[in-house]
Motif scaffolding. Structure first.
Motif, mmCIF file in Angstrom:
data_model
loop_
_atom_site.group_PDB
_atom_site.id
_atom_site.type_symbol
_atom_site.label_atom_id
_atom_site.label_comp_id
_atom_site.label_asym_id
_atom_site.label_seq_id
_atom_site.Cartn_x
_atom_site.Cartn_y
_atom_site.Cartn_z
ATOM 1 N N TYR A 68 0.829 -1.208 0.000
ATOM 2 C CA TYR A 68 0.000 0.000 0.000
ATOM 3 C C TYR A 68 0.865 1.260 0.000
ATOM 4 N N TRP A 69 1.823 1.341 0.946
ATOM 5 C CA TRP A 69 2.649 2.536 1.065
ATOM 6 C C TRP A 69 3.598 2.688 -0.111
ATOM 7 N N SER A 70 4.081 1.579 -0.663
ATOM 8 C CA SER A 70 4.968 1.705 -1.827
ATOM 9 C C SER A 70 4.218 2.290 -3.018
ATOM 10 N N GLN A 71 2.959 1.939 -3.159
ATOM 11 C CA GLN A 71 2.167 2.496 -4.254
ATOM 12 C C GLN A 71 1.818 3.959 -4.006
ATOM 13 N N LEU A 72 1.442 4.303 -2.776
ATOM 14 C CA LEU A 72 1.136 5.697 -2.471
ATOM 15 C C LEU A 72 2.359 6.587 -2.640
ATOM 16 N N SER A 73 3.537 6.060 -2.327
ATOM 17 C CA SER A 73 4.753 6.873 -2.453
ATOM 18 C C SER A 73 5.009 7.272 -3.908
ATOM 19 N N ARG A 74 4.485 6.505 -4.836
ATOM 20 C CA ARG A 74 4.656 6.840 -6.259
ATOM 21 C C ARG A 74 3.841 8.075 -6.659
ATOM 22 N N LEU A 75 2.854 8.434 -5.854
ATOM 23 C CA LEU A 75 1.988 9.575 -6.150
ATOM 24 C C LEU A 75 2.521 10.901 -5.602
ATOM 25 N N ILE A 76 3.566 10.834 -4.787
ATOM 26 C CA ILE A 76 4.085 12.018 -4.104
ATOM 27 C C ILE A 76 5.314 12.542 -4.839
ATOM 28 N N PRO A 77 5.381 13.837 -5.059
ATOM 29 C CA PRO A 77 6.578 14.402 -5.698
ATOM 30 C C PRO A 77 7.847 14.044 -4.917
ATOM 31 N N GLU A 78 8.896 13.715 -5.633
ATOM 32 C CA GLU A 78 10.143 13.290 -4.999
ATOM 33 C C GLU A 78 10.726 14.343 -4.073
ATOM 34 N N ASP A 79 10.509 15.617 -4.379
ATOM 35 C CA ASP A 79 11.104 16.674 -3.563
ATOM 36 C C ASP A 79 10.538 16.724 -2.140
ATOM 37 N N LEU A 80 9.435 16.018 -1.875
ATOM 38 C CA LEU A 80 8.893 15.960 -0.517
ATOM 39 C C LEU A 80 9.570 14.881 0.326
ATOM 40 N N GLY A 81 10.394 14.043 -0.311
ATOM 41 C CA GLY A 81 11.191 13.071 0.431
ATOM 42 C C GLY A 81 10.412 11.940 1.070
ATOM 43 N N PHE A 82 9.258 11.596 0.512
ATOM 44 C CA PHE A 82 8.445 10.517 1.079
ATOM 45 C C PHE A 82 8.845 9.196 0.432
ATOM 46 N N ASP A 83 9.549 8.356 1.211
ATOM 47 C CA ASP A 83 9.982 7.062 0.708
ATOM 48 C C ASP A 83 9.112 5.929 1.218
ATOM 49 N N GLY A 84 8.122 6.234 2.000
ATOM 50 C CA GLY A 84 7.262 5.237 2.607
ATOM 51 C C GLY A 84 6.876 5.691 3.995
ATOM 52 N N ARG A 85 6.109 4.885 4.666
ATOM 53 C CA ARG A 85 5.553 5.261 5.960
ATOM 54 C C ARG A 85 6.599 5.194 7.060
ATOM 55 N N MET A 86 6.697 6.256 7.831
ATOM 56 C CA MET A 86 7.576 6.318 8.984
ATOM 57 C C MET A 86 6.796 6.991 10.113
#
Length: 149
Positions: free
Chosen positions: A40-58
């Protein structure tokens, strides 16, 4: 995304097939849930711009604004679920799935799962899709971001 949705659906079917009489059912079920969450989180991370630094749930020590937003919204949900449980006379510390050695409200953690995606994730990711800039919003309301290290 379709392939990932199918994998999560298969994991949920595996959970429904578990024998609840087995002592290992909790551990196996939590493992399957963890695999589904990773997808789930790996797929959602694909929707977030890279500059926000979201690599998954933390959860703890999140430094990226997406996880910080999620943690904030989940904190609000946590409080609302705690109040609802207390209002109807249930013990928030007596959970069925989530064990807690630190008295953090196991039942709250059990029940909040139903609300995370529709009321937490959807709000945060919807706002990000609507051009919310978490860093800009933080600076606008709280002044320049402080280094918390």
């Amino acid at each position: 995304m379709r392939e990932s949705a199918d994998k999560i659906l298969e994991l949920s079917r595996n959970i429904l097939r578990l024998d609840t009489r087995e002592a290992s059912v909790r551990g196996v079920g939590m493992g399957l849930e963890g695999r589904g969450a990773a997808i789930y989180w790996s797929q959602l991370s694909r929707l977030i711009p890279e500059d926000l630094g979201f690599d998954g749930r933390m959860t703890l020590s999140a430094h990226d604004p997406v996880n910080q937003c999620l943690n904030y919204v989940y904190g609000i949900l946590y409080g609302e679920v705690w109040r609802a449980i207390s209002k109807v006379g249930l013990d928030p510390y007596f959970g069925l799935i989530h064990g807690s050695l630190r008295d953090q409200g196991s039942l709250v953690f059990d029940l909040i799962e139903e609300f995370r995606a529709p009321f937490g994730d959807r709000v945060v990711f919807g706002m990000l899709a609507g051009a919310l800039d978490p860093e800009l919003e933080r600076a606008a309301f709280f002044g320049p971001a402080q280094n918390m290290h």
